[in-house]
Design an enzyme around this catalytic site. Structure first.
Site, PDB file in Angstrom:
ATOM      1  N   GLU A 197       9.503  16.207  15.353  1.00 32.15           N
ATOM      2  CA  GLU A 197       9.933  15.987  13.974  1.00 32.15           C
ATOM      3  C   GLU A 197       9.190  16.969  13.069  1.00 32.15           C
ATOM      4  O   GLU A 197       7.964  16.938  12.987  1.00 32.15           O
ATOM      5  CB  GLU A 197       9.610  14.554  13.546  1.00 32.15           C
ATOM      6  CG  GLU A 197      10.120  14.257  12.161  1.00 32.15           C
ATOM      7  CD  GLU A 197       9.782  12.847  11.693  1.00 32.15           C
ATOM      8  OE1 GLU A 197       8.617  12.450  11.824  1.00 32.15           O
ATOM      9  OE2 GLU A 197      10.684  12.170  11.190  1.00 32.15           O
ATOM     10  N   CYS A 222      13.584  10.565   7.176  1.00 36.24           N
ATOM     11  CA  CYS A 222      13.332  10.125   8.562  1.00 36.24           C
ATOM     12  C   CYS A 222      14.546  10.311   9.447  1.00 36.24           C
ATOM     13  O   CYS A 222      14.425  10.639  10.610  1.00 36.24           O
ATOM     14  CB  CYS A 222      12.869   8.676   8.570  1.00 36.24           C
ATOM     15  SG  CYS A 222      13.956   7.613   7.623  1.00 36.24           S
ATOM     16  N   LYS A 278       0.867  -1.187   0.000  1.00 34.54           N
ATOM     17  CA  LYS A 278       0.000   0.000   0.000  1.00 34.54           C
ATOM     18  C   LYS A 278       0.899   1.231   0.000  1.00 34.54           C
ATOM     19  O   LYS A 278       1.414   1.656   1.031  1.00 34.54           O
ATOM     20  CB  LYS A 278      -0.879  -0.024   1.271  1.00 34.54           C
ATOM     21  CG  LYS A 278      -2.220   0.640   1.125  1.00 34.54           C
ATOM     22  CD  LYS A 278      -2.172   2.120   0.786  1.00 34.54           C
ATOM     23  CE  LYS A 278      -1.978   2.993   1.995  1.00 34.54           C
ATOM     24  NZ  LYS A 278      -1.818   4.420   1.636  1.00 34.54           N
ATOM     25  N   GLY A 290       2.263   4.570  13.540  1.00 40.72           N
ATOM     26  CA  GLY A 290       2.919   3.337  13.993  1.00 40.72           C
ATOM     27  C   GLY A 290       2.253   2.808  15.255  1.00 40.72           C
ATOM     28  O   GLY A 290       2.014   1.599  15.390  1.00 40.72           O
ATOM     29  N   GLU A 326       9.278   1.339  10.981  1.00 40.84           N
ATOM     30  CA  GLU A 326      10.325   2.345  10.726  1.00 40.84           C
ATOM     31  C   GLU A 326       9.647   3.699  10.832  1.00 40.84           C
ATOM     32  O   GLU A 326       8.868   4.077   9.948  1.00 40.84           O
ATOM     33  CB  GLU A 326      10.923   2.164   9.322  1.00 40.84           C
ATOM     34  CG  GLU A 326      11.700   0.880   9.125  1.00 40.84           C
ATOM     35  CD  GLU A 326      12.987   0.812   9.941  1.00 40.84           C
ATOM     36  OE1 GLU A 326      13.386   1.831  10.538  1.00 40.84           O
ATOM     37  OE2 GLU A 326      13.577  -0.279  10.000  1.00 40.84           O
ATOM     38  N   GLY A 355       6.489   5.099   8.344  1.00 36.76           N
ATOM     39  CA  GLY A 355       5.662   6.300   8.400  1.00 36.76           C
ATOM     40  C   GLY A 355       5.828   6.977   9.736  1.00 36.76           C
ATOM     41  O   GLY A 355       6.842   6.797  10.418  1.00 36.76           O
ATOM     42  N   SER A 356       4.810   7.722  10.134  1.00 37.17           N
ATOM     43  CA  SER A 356       4.921   8.533  11.351  1.00 37.17           C
ATOM     44  C   SER A 356       4.792   7.669  12.605  1.00 37.17           C
ATOM     45  O   SER A 356       4.153   6.610  12.586  1.00 37.17           O
ATOM     46  CB  SER A 356       3.840   9.601  11.336  1.00 37.17           C
ATOM     47  OG  SER A 356       2.580   8.974  11.223  1.00 37.17           O
ATOM     48  N   THR A 357       5.355   8.162  13.689  1.00 39.52           N
ATOM     49  CA  THR A 357       5.285   7.438  14.955  1.00 39.52           C
ATOM     50  C   THR A 357       3.832   7.322  15.423  1.00 39.52           C
ATOM     51  O   THR A 357       3.423   6.280  15.956  1.00 39.52           O
ATOM     52  CB  THR A 357       6.186   8.142  16.000  1.00 39.52           C
ATOM     53  OG1 THR A 357       7.539   8.017  15.546  1.00 39.52           O
ATOM     54  CG2 THR A 357       6.068   7.519  17.373  1.00 39.52           C
TER      55      THR A 357
HETATM   56  P1  NAD Z   1       1.984   8.522   7.710  1.00 41.83           P
HETATM   57  O1  NAD Z   1       2.230   7.793   8.965  1.00 41.83           O
HETATM   58  O2  NAD Z   1       0.991   9.597   7.717  1.00 41.83           O
HETATM   59  O3  NAD Z   1       1.536   7.526   6.532  1.00 41.83           O
HETATM   60  C1  NAD Z   1       2.340   6.444   6.139  1.00 41.83           C
HETATM   61  C2  NAD Z   1       1.479   5.423   5.421  1.00 41.83           C
HETATM   62  O4  NAD Z   1       0.549   4.866   6.327  1.00 41.83           O
HETATM   63  C3  NAD Z   1       0.663   5.963   4.255  1.00 41.83           C
HETATM   64  O5  NAD Z   1       0.686   4.997   3.223  1.00 41.83           O
HETATM   65  C4  NAD Z   1      -0.742   6.088   4.848  1.00 41.83           C
HETATM   66  O6  NAD Z   1      -1.783   5.961   3.889  1.00 41.83           O
HETATM   67  C5  NAD Z   1      -0.772   4.908   5.793  1.00 41.83           C
HETATM   68  N1  NAD Z   1      -1.655   5.051   6.946  1.00 41.83           N
HETATM   69  C6  NAD Z   1      -2.066   6.185   7.567  1.00 41.83           C
HETATM   70  N2  NAD Z   1      -2.853   5.889   8.627  1.00 41.83           N
HETATM   71  C7  NAD Z   1      -2.931   4.538   8.677  1.00 41.83           C
HETATM   72  C8  NAD Z   1      -3.580   3.616   9.568  1.00 41.83           C
HETATM   73  N3  NAD Z   1      -4.287   4.031  10.613  1.00 41.83           N
HETATM   74  N4  NAD Z   1      -3.445   2.290   9.329  1.00 41.83           N
HETATM   75  C9  NAD Z   1      -2.704   1.843   8.288  1.00 41.83           C
HETATM   76  N5  NAD Z   1      -2.083   2.664   7.418  1.00 41.83           N
HETATM   77  C10 NAD Z   1      -2.182   3.998   7.609  1.00 41.83           C
HETATM   78  O7  NAD Z   1       3.449   9.012   7.302  1.00 41.83           O
HETATM   79  P2  NAD Z   1       3.859   9.917   6.071  1.00 41.83           P
HETATM   80  O8  NAD Z   1       3.399  11.296   6.405  1.00 41.83           O
HETATM   81  O9  NAD Z   1       3.449   9.290   4.791  1.00 41.83           O
HETATM   82  O10 NAD Z   1       5.463   9.840   6.145  1.00 41.83           O
HETATM   83  C11 NAD Z   1       6.205  10.662   6.938  1.00 41.83           C
HETATM   84  C12 NAD Z   1       6.639   9.951   8.207  1.00 41.83           C
HETATM   85  O11 NAD Z   1       7.324   8.744   7.870  1.00 41.83           O
HETATM   86  C13 NAD Z   1       7.649  10.742   9.002  1.00 41.83           C
HETATM   87  O12 NAD Z   1       7.327  10.683  10.376  1.00 41.83           O
HETATM   88  C14 NAD Z   1       8.970  10.036   8.737  1.00 41.83           C
HETATM   89  O13 NAD Z   1       9.935  10.193   9.732  1.00 41.83           O
HETATM   90  C15 NAD Z   1       8.530   8.632   8.601  1.00 41.83           C
HETATM   91  N6  NAD Z   1       9.513   7.844   7.828  1.00 41.83           N
HETATM   92  C16 NAD Z   1      10.306   6.946   8.492  1.00 41.83           C
HETATM   93  C17 NAD Z   1      11.272   6.231   7.809  1.00 41.83           C
HETATM   94  C18 NAD Z   1      12.150   5.242   8.542  1.00 41.83           C
HETATM   95  O14 NAD Z   1      12.760   4.416   7.880  1.00 41.83           O
HETATM   96  N7  NAD Z   1      12.227   5.280   9.843  1.00 41.83           N
HETATM   97  C19 NAD Z   1      11.427   6.387   6.434  1.00 41.83           C
HETATM   98  C20 NAD Z   1      10.610   7.295   5.775  1.00 41.83           C
HETATM   99  C21 NAD Z   1       9.647   8.017   6.504  1.00 41.83           C
END
Ligand code: NAD
Length: 495
Positions: free
Chosen positions: A397, A300, A192, A249, A266, A244-246
């Site tokens: 962040e 990130c 996804k 997560g 991550e 994605g975001s903490t």
């Molecule tokens: P996000 O958490 O908003 O979304 C990430 C993904 O999760 C998207 O595909 C979104 O559609 C999906 N999503 C959102 N809510 C969900 C839920 N409740 N259940 C399942 N899926 C859901 O993050 P973002 O804004 O796309 O990315 C930015 C964040 O990602 C930043 O915090 C960044 O630090 C982090 N990031 C971390 C790494 C790492 O390797 N640690 C790498 C890249 C980005």
């Protein structure tokens, strides 16, 4: 600007972008779609299908079926290697086309797109080589005694159906950092991609079919958080790997608690970059600047907190300001561009809000501090001084090109400042004293420490976070094992 994209890029964008389920490109079951925009000029560039929970059901059932029938997991390991390698070769032959899609979809400068794509290709080839190196251990001696003999060993098995949820900041790389080891381990995948950047995932999937990855083994569902949620809640998914975001997560951890799915996370970061008096300034100044400004700070492990020892503080900050003023902000297709746009209006407003809060809390801007969102979402490289560790710009962040710089006296002080965070993803250390480098590396609470350089990932080096930056590791042997279950077999021998 007058950049002319390749014909295949124009053709790809004009396609009707569908969902990949069971080897077929399908419309979403309720006919819904959403638009994709170029963050450099706000123009619509494509329309993609919006996967509903029914589509998630279909994709998971196809992945389950392919896994249970062993069409991929049961294939000879070397045959899987050959297909994965062919996939990398095919992608490599399209690198100009894919990088154009990344620039249009995400906004990143073309040189960064090409670098990230090359990383991704390295990862496929690294994991392709692991299909026949899934080694367990012989632990027979531990149980032998009292005249009884046992032959005992462990083996690693593919975990099954994996749901892979991606962010928007590095679409191509985050796809492959998960899919390559998952496929090498023999899993079947449902991916996804992020709603802001769904396009390179479709190209990757199209090329995977061309390389010979069998139907059902790789499914791609474009959609938003609701699509991700349906995947996370699905009873036939054995593991979720999420980047994605903490905050999301944590939601995923809660959602997976009902059936204890395996999880890799991550997440976010607020990584320190530490400059000692004895460093090589010529190396450290550009490295510390690019630690935060690469991909406009949307990384990130961005080095968003800079700690400079007092003896070189003024010289270093002047150097950072001079270097950063020379970084061109603009369209990613311009070869001189070093910072492309932020991904969206939401992200632009978030970065702007943090900058205003920093000023209100008493920090001082020495360069940048504003942006221009009239055409695209461009924000200038911004450096704050007069930081108090309690300020939001020092703790949260931002995910934008904003650096918080602080002066420190000695090693103990900087370790305590650097570790004063909920995150623990990356850390940079610049010194010519090898003892100091090791001492800091040992004391920093983060999954990755870079000495005399910043960032950069390699296939063989595990990557991941301490504390609220995540669970588990990607890349390296650990990144492969994340897609396996370990089984212990103990056989009592009769003699
Ligand atoms: P996000 O958490 O908003 O979304 C990430 C993904 O999760 C998207 O595909 C979104 O559609 C999906 N999503 C959102 N809510 C969900 C839920 N409740 N259940 C399942 N899926 C859901 O993050 P973002 O804004 O796309 O990315 C930015 C964040 O990602 C930043 O915090 C960044 O630090 C982090 N990031 C971390 C790494 C790492 O390797 N640690 C790498 C890249 C980005």
């Amino acid at each position: 600007m007058g950049y002319q994209v390749l014909e295949e890029t124009t053709n790809f964008l004009s396609n009707k972008h569908k969902l990949l389920i069971d080897g077929n490109w399908l419309d979403s079951s309720d006919g819904k779609s959403f638009d994709v925009f170029n963050p450099a000029n706000k123009n619509k560039i494509a329309e993609v299908c919006f996967a509903s929970s029914q589509d998630v059901d279909k994709a998971v059932s196809s992945a389950r079926n392919s896994f249970d029938r062993g069409v991929w997991s049961g294939m000879k390991p070397l045959d899987r290697t050959k297909i994965l390698w062919k996939w990398a070769d095919l992608l490599e032959s399209k690198i100009d086309h894919i990088s154009e899609i990344e620039v249009l979809d995400n906004g990143m400068p073309v040189v960064i797109a090409k670098t990230f794509i090359q990383y991704g290709l390295d990862w496929i080839r690294y994991f392709a080589g692991m299909t026949d190196k899934v080694l367990g251990k012989n632990i027979s001696s531990a149980l032998t005694g009292n005249g009884e003999n046992f032959h005992s060993y462990t083996s690693l098995e593919p975990i099954g159906v994996v749901g892979l949820i991606l962010p928007w900041n590095g679409p191509f790389g985050t796809f492959l950092i998960k899919v390559a080891p998952a496929l090498a381990a023999g899993c079947s995948c449902v991916v996804k991609p992020a709603e802001d950047t769904p396009l390179s995932a479709l190209l990757l999937a199209e090329t995977a079919l061309e390389a010979g990855i069998p139907p059902g083994v790789l499914n791609v569902l474009t959609g938003d958080a609701s699509t991700g949620e349906a995947l996370v809640h699905h009873k036939d998914v054995d593991k979720i790997s999420f980047t994605g975001s903490t905050s999301v997560g944590k939601k995923i951890v809660n959602a997976c608690s009902h059936d204890l799915k395996r999880i890799t996370l991550e997440l976010g970061g607020k990584s320190p970059c530490i400059i000692f008096d004895d460093c090589d300034l010529e190396t450290a100044i550009p490295a510390a600047a690019m630690a935060i400004f690469t991909n406009s700070g949307q990384v990130c492990f961005a080095g968003s907190r800079l700690y400079v020892q007092e003896g070189v503080y003024d010289e270093f900050l002047n150097g950072i300001a001079e270097f950063s003023k020379g970084l061109k902000v603009g369209n990613g297709f311009d070869p001189d561009t070093m910072l492309g746009p932020l991904i969206s209006e939401i992200q632009f407003n978030q970065v702007n809000k943090y900058v205003q809060e920093g000023l209100e809390e008493g920090a001082e801007v020495i360069i940048g501090g504003d942006g221009d969102n009239s055409d695209g979402y461009f924000f200038k490289p911004t450096v704050f001084t007069k930081i108090d560790p309690s300020m939001k710009i020092a703790r949260e962040e931002i995910f934008g090109p904003v650096l918080a710089a602080t002066k420190f006296k000695d090693l103990d002080e900087v370790i305590s400042l650097a570790n004063d965070t909920q995150y623990g993803l990356g850390a940079g250390v610049f010194t010519t004293d090898v003892n100091k480098a090791h001492s800091v590396a040992a004391k920093i609470q983060s999954g990755n420490v870079w000495v005399n350089h910043y960032g950069g990932m390699h296939s063989a080096l595990p990557f991941g976070g301490y504390k609220q930056s995540g669970w588990g590791r990607e890349l390296g042997e650990d990144g492969f094992k994340a897609y396996t279950e370990q089984k212990t077999v103990s056989i009592k021998l009769s003699t």
